[in-house]
Design a protein around this motif. Structure first.
Motif, mmCIF file in Angstrom:
data_model
loop_
_atom_site.group_PDB
_atom_site.id
_atom_site.type_symbol
_atom_site.label_atom_id
_atom_site.label_comp_id
_atom_site.label_asym_id
_atom_site.label_seq_id
_atom_site.Cartn_x
_atom_site.Cartn_y
_atom_site.Cartn_z
ATOM 1 N N SER A 31 0.858 -1.175 0.000
ATOM 2 C CA SER A 31 0.000 0.000 0.000
ATOM 3 C C SER A 31 0.895 1.226 0.000
ATOM 4 O O SER A 31 1.919 1.267 0.674
ATOM 5 C CB SER A 31 -0.884 0.029 1.255
ATOM 6 O OG SER A 31 -1.717 -1.103 1.283
ATOM 7 N N SER A 32 0.530 2.196 -0.793
ATOM 8 C CA SER A 32 1.378 3.377 -0.874
ATOM 9 C C SER A 32 0.522 4.627 -1.028
ATOM 10 O O SER A 32 -0.642 4.553 -1.409
ATOM 11 C CB SER A 32 2.343 3.264 -2.054
ATOM 12 O OG SER A 32 1.621 3.165 -3.259
ATOM 13 N N PRO A 38 1.087 12.991 -3.014
ATOM 14 C CA PRO A 38 1.143 11.759 -2.227
ATOM 15 C C PRO A 38 1.418 12.028 -0.743
ATOM 16 O O PRO A 38 2.273 12.828 -0.391
ATOM 17 C CB PRO A 38 2.294 10.981 -2.857
ATOM 18 C CG PRO A 38 2.364 11.493 -4.253
ATOM 19 C CD PRO A 38 1.991 12.950 -4.161
ATOM 20 N N SER A 39 0.630 11.355 0.095
ATOM 21 C CA SER A 39 0.737 11.538 1.529
ATOM 22 C C SER A 39 0.381 10.232 2.227
ATOM 23 O O SER A 39 -0.467 9.476 1.744
ATOM 24 C CB SER A 39 -0.229 12.646 1.976
ATOM 25 O OG SER A 39 -0.289 12.710 3.383
ATOM 26 N N ILE A 40 1.013 9.985 3.370
ATOM 27 C CA ILE A 40 0.670 8.807 4.157
ATOM 28 C C ILE A 40 -0.505 9.102 5.090
ATOM 29 O O ILE A 40 -1.023 8.194 5.723
ATOM 30 C CB ILE A 40 1.870 8.287 4.967
ATOM 31 C CG1 ILE A 40 2.328 9.315 5.995
ATOM 32 C CG2 ILE A 40 2.990 7.836 4.066
ATOM 33 C CD1 ILE A 40 3.298 8.755 7.010
ATOM 34 N N ARG A 41 -0.934 10.347 5.157
ATOM 35 C CA ARG A 41 -2.012 10.711 6.087
ATOM 36 C C ARG A 41 -3.296 9.909 5.884
ATOM 37 O O ARG A 41 -3.882 9.456 6.862
ATOM 38 C CB ARG A 41 -2.299 12.200 6.027
ATOM 39 C CG ARG A 41 -1.200 13.003 6.665
ATOM 40 C CD ARG A 41 -1.493 14.473 6.610
ATOM 41 N NE ARG A 41 -0.312 15.205 7.002
ATOM 42 C CZ ARG A 41 -0.338 16.320 7.661
ATOM 43 N NH1 ARG A 41 -1.478 16.892 7.966
ATOM 44 N NH2 ARG A 41 0.786 16.915 7.993
#
Length: 88
Positions: A31-32, A38-41
Motif C-alpha cells: 500500500s502506498s 502523495p501523503s501517508i495521512r
C-alpha cells in the motif's frame, strides 16, 4: 481490518491490533500514498479510524466464526457512531 494467519491445526486466536501495527502491515503489503500530492495521512487516518485485528486460525470453519465475532463486536461499538464523511 482483519489480518489473517493460517496454520493447520492451530487454535483460533483473535487479538486487537494497534493502529501502528496495522499501518506497518498495510505498508508491508505494498500500500502506498496516492493522489495529486502523495501523503501517508489517508493511510494513517484509516488505521486510526478502523479497528484492526490479528486472526490466527487452523480451519476455515473457525475463521468464519471468528470473523463473524469480530464483525459483531465492531458493529456494537459503532452502532452509536456518527455517519462517515467522505472527502476527495
Amino acid at each position: 481490518m482483519i489480518f489473517p494467519s493460517f496454520s493447520p491445526g492451530c487454535e483460533t486466536e483473535i487479538e486487537r491490533a494497534t493502529p501502528e501495527w496495522a499501518f506497518a502491515q498495510l505498508v508491508g503489503t505494498g500500500s502506498s500514498p496516492a493522489g495529486k500530492a502523495p501523503s501517508i495521512r489517508p493511510l494513517a487516518r484509516l488505521c486510526n479510524d478502523i479497528p484492526a485485528f490479528r486472526l490466527a486460525y487452523g480451519s476455515l470453519a473457525e475463521a468464519i466464526g471468528a470473523t463473524r465475532a469480530i464483525l459483531a463486536e465492531v458493529a456494537v461499538r459503532t452502532a452509536s457512531a456518527p455517519p462517515c464523511e467522505f472527502h476527495d
